[in-house]
Design an enzyme around this catalytic site. Structure first.
Site, PDB file in Angstrom:
ATOM      1  N   ASP A 163      63.630  57.312   6.136  1.00  0.00           N
ATOM      2  CA  ASP A 163      64.577  57.414   7.252  1.00  0.00           C
ATOM      3  C   ASP A 163      65.708  58.603   6.719  1.00  0.00           C
ATOM      4  O   ASP A 163      66.975  58.282   6.742  1.00  0.00           O
ATOM      5  CB  ASP A 163      65.302  56.104   7.442  1.00  0.00           C
ATOM      6  CG  ASP A 163      64.549  55.184   8.427  1.00  0.00           C
ATOM      7  OD1 ASP A 163      63.096  55.491   8.506  1.00  0.00           O
ATOM      8  OD2 ASP A 163      64.760  54.395   9.067  1.00  0.00           O
ATOM      9  N   ASP A 216      58.787  58.071   8.251  1.00  0.00           N
ATOM     10  CA  ASP A 216      59.775  58.192   9.322  1.00  0.00           C
ATOM     11  C   ASP A 216      61.258  59.000   8.849  1.00  0.00           C
ATOM     12  O   ASP A 216      62.103  58.621   9.168  1.00  0.00           O
ATOM     13  CB  ASP A 216      60.390  56.754   9.839  1.00  0.00           C
ATOM     14  CG  ASP A 216      59.204  56.140  10.486  1.00  0.00           C
ATOM     15  OD1 ASP A 216      58.150  56.846  10.664  1.00  0.00           O
ATOM     16  OD2 ASP A 216      59.138  54.972  10.795  1.00  0.00           O
TER      17      ASP A 216
END
Length: 318
Positions: free
Chosen positions: A155, A178
């Protein structure tokens, strides 16, 4: 004195014409502020005059926040590789006095204000693999990043804002799973995405159903140190996640199937994943999953910077 700082000081001397204020952050006390947060705190609420915060070389370990009403702020680093804004929070970490942090709260820098921009700066989260740890979290509209680096693991870059439009030009983003995620309309142009070992998916879009454009990559390069065929390009964090690649160069770390539906069959109908003229060893249009798309030239024409960002031109005035 650097050429960039000299230019900014000259600009300040003509502030009446340029309508721009410049302040300097330097750890040695030679500027207006010693810390970046102190400079951000000095930005007036409901600000209408562009403010440039010039940050001299150094590693600034700070938890940074720009409030929603602090607008028209530009950060400019003296040097991309040595002007570093860093912290080490992560999802689940419990501060000495407080509740466990969520992913958003773990961010090194949170930008709530509109019309924010940054140039020649490294944003970093050094938490490692212990949990999600964004280097940058952006809520505000019309956010622009040019020649910046975003370093982290999971992230790394959180393009958070619902309805937010964000533009990234010639930036470097690295991470594991991600490492680009969020619900904003984010346009990446001529950027480099670097996949670290241990990750599985690059992008996790959570685009709302009511928003036409999600995450768009134009003329970007995707590579890294990960093993061959170890990464999906993207998966839908929320049902209507949208990710489109145009004229991008993909290394062999990309799985031939290209895209992942995150274990939910309905995502195959709701999500929008597409490519146009991908190149490189990771470009495998005939091997892609059937519910993704290969755009025609006519369809690709709807994904220009002007079409995606609407009435905001991030290059105006350059």
């Amino acid at each position: 004195m650097s050429k960039v700082l000299l230019f900014l000081l000259l600009l300040t001397s003509f502030a009446g014409l340029a309508q721009t204020k410049t302040v300097v952050v330097a750890q040695d006390g030679s500027g207006n502020f010693r810390t970046v947060q102190a400079a951000l705190d000095a930005v007036p609420l409901n600000n209408k005059t562009p403010i440039i915060i010039f940050i001299r070389k150094g590693i600034y370990k700070e938890k940074l926040n720009l409030a929603k009403k602090q607008t028209f702020v530009k950060l400019m680093g003296e040097d991309l590789n040595t002007t570093i804004l860093t912290y080490d929070d992560y999802n689940g970490r419990t501060p000495a006095n407080g509740e466990p942090l969520g992913t958003s709260e773990a961010s090194t820098f949170r930008v709530f204000g509109n019309d924010f921009s940054a140039e020649n700066i490294t944003f970093e989260n050094t938490a490692g693999t212990v949990g999600q740890g964004p280097a940058m979290w952006v809520y505000g509209d019309r956010a622009k990043f040019v020649n910046c680096r975003f370093l982290g693991f999971r992230d790394t870059l959180y393009v958070y804002g619902y309805g937010s439009r964000q533009y990234y030009k010639n930036c470097y983003i690295e991470g594991t799973t991600d490492y680009i995620l969020g619900s904003a309309t984010a346009y990446f142009e001529e950027c480099t995405l670097f996949c670290k070992t241990g990750g599985t998916v690059i992008i996790a879009a959570s685009t709302p159903d009511s928003i036409r454009y999600g995450i768009v990559l134009q003329r970007c390069k995707i590579g890294g140190e990960a093993p061959p065929q170890s990464y999906f390009i993207a998966r839908p964090w929320k049902p209507f996640g949208k990710t489109v690649l145009l004229n991008c160069e993909l290394s062999n770390i990309i799985k031939p199937k290209g895209w992942d539906h995150w274990g939910k069959e309905s995502n195959k109908q709701d999500a929008f994943f597409a490519e146009y003229k991908s190149t490189g060893e990771g470009a495998a249009p005939k091997a892609r999953i059937l519910w993704s798309r290969q755009l025609t030239p006519q369809q690709a024409a709807f994904y220009t910077r002007e079409a995606v960002l609407g009435n905001w031109n991030p290059l105006a005035g350059e």
